[in-house]
Design a protein around this motif. Structure first.
Motif, PDB file in Angstrom:
ATOM      1  N   GLN A   1       0.833  -1.189   0.000  1.00  0.00           N
ATOM      2  CA  GLN A   1       0.000   0.000   0.000  1.00  0.00           C
ATOM      3  C   GLN A   1       0.870   1.243   0.000  1.00  0.00           C
ATOM      4  OE1 GLN A   1      -2.314  -0.785   3.623  1.00  0.00           O
ATOM      5  NE2 GLN A   1      -4.125  -0.498   2.361  1.00  0.00           N
TER       6      GLN A   1
ATOM      7  N   TYR B   1      -5.303   3.154   0.215  1.00  0.00           N
ATOM      8  CA  TYR B   1      -4.059   3.761   0.686  1.00  0.00           C
ATOM      9  C   TYR B   1      -3.902   3.530   2.188  1.00  0.00           C
ATOM     10  CZ  TYR B   1      -4.001   6.282  -3.764  1.00  0.00           C
ATOM     11  OH  TYR B   1      -3.986   6.592  -5.089  1.00  0.00           O
ATOM     12  N   GLN B   2      -2.663   3.502   2.629  1.00  0.00           N
ATOM     13  CA  GLN B   2      -2.366   3.461   4.061  1.00  0.00           C
ATOM     14  C   GLN B   2      -2.224   4.920   4.493  1.00  0.00           C
ATOM     15  OE1 GLN B   2       1.029   0.985   4.995  1.00  0.00           O
ATOM     16  NE2 GLN B   2       1.332   2.053   6.914  1.00  0.00           N
TER      17      GLN B   2
END
Length: 125
Positions: free
Chosen positions: A7, A32-33
């Motif tokens: 990610q 997304y992180q």
């Protein structure tokens, strides 16, 4: 076959908790992180585990997003991290250019525009 999908990490800095929550939820939904801070000065304390992209509000309590951007772009370890400045300021384009930001987005913004800009800069990174 088990492929690990890495990610992309995005750090969001804004002193409006409502905006932080909304952006964080949307970006996590997109895969997304995300980490966030309401105190921009903490960004300059990061020594490792850098994000892949920074989303910085210009007007934050404690430190101006433009100053943070300038400092990040001066440092060898962070100069290549894409920075997108976000603000309701009318001279945002000029501010973004002067601070070395990779892009900018005026508030209020469309989430699709934000996602497109993020995707563009992460593709180039």
């Amino acid at each position: 076959m088990n492929l690990m999908i890495v990610q992309k990490k995005i750090l969001v800095a804004d002193d409006d908790p409502g905006i932080l929550d909304a952006i964080e939820m949307m970006l996590e939904f997109e895969g997304y992180q995300v980490s966030s801070t309401s105190d921009g000065s903490t960004i300059l304390d990061i020594k490792d585990n850098y994000p892949d992209l920074l989303l910085l509000d210009v007007w934050m309590s404690g430190q101006d997003g433009r100053d943070i951007c300038k400092e990040l772009k001066r440092r060898k370890s962070t100069k290549n991290i894409p920075v997108i400045l976000v603000s309701a300021s009318t001279d945002l384009k000029k501010s973004a250019r002067e601070s070395g930001a990779d892009d900018f987005l005026e508030k209020p913004f469309n989430m699709t525009d934000l996602l497109n800009k993020i995707a563009l800069h992460l593709k180039q990174a």
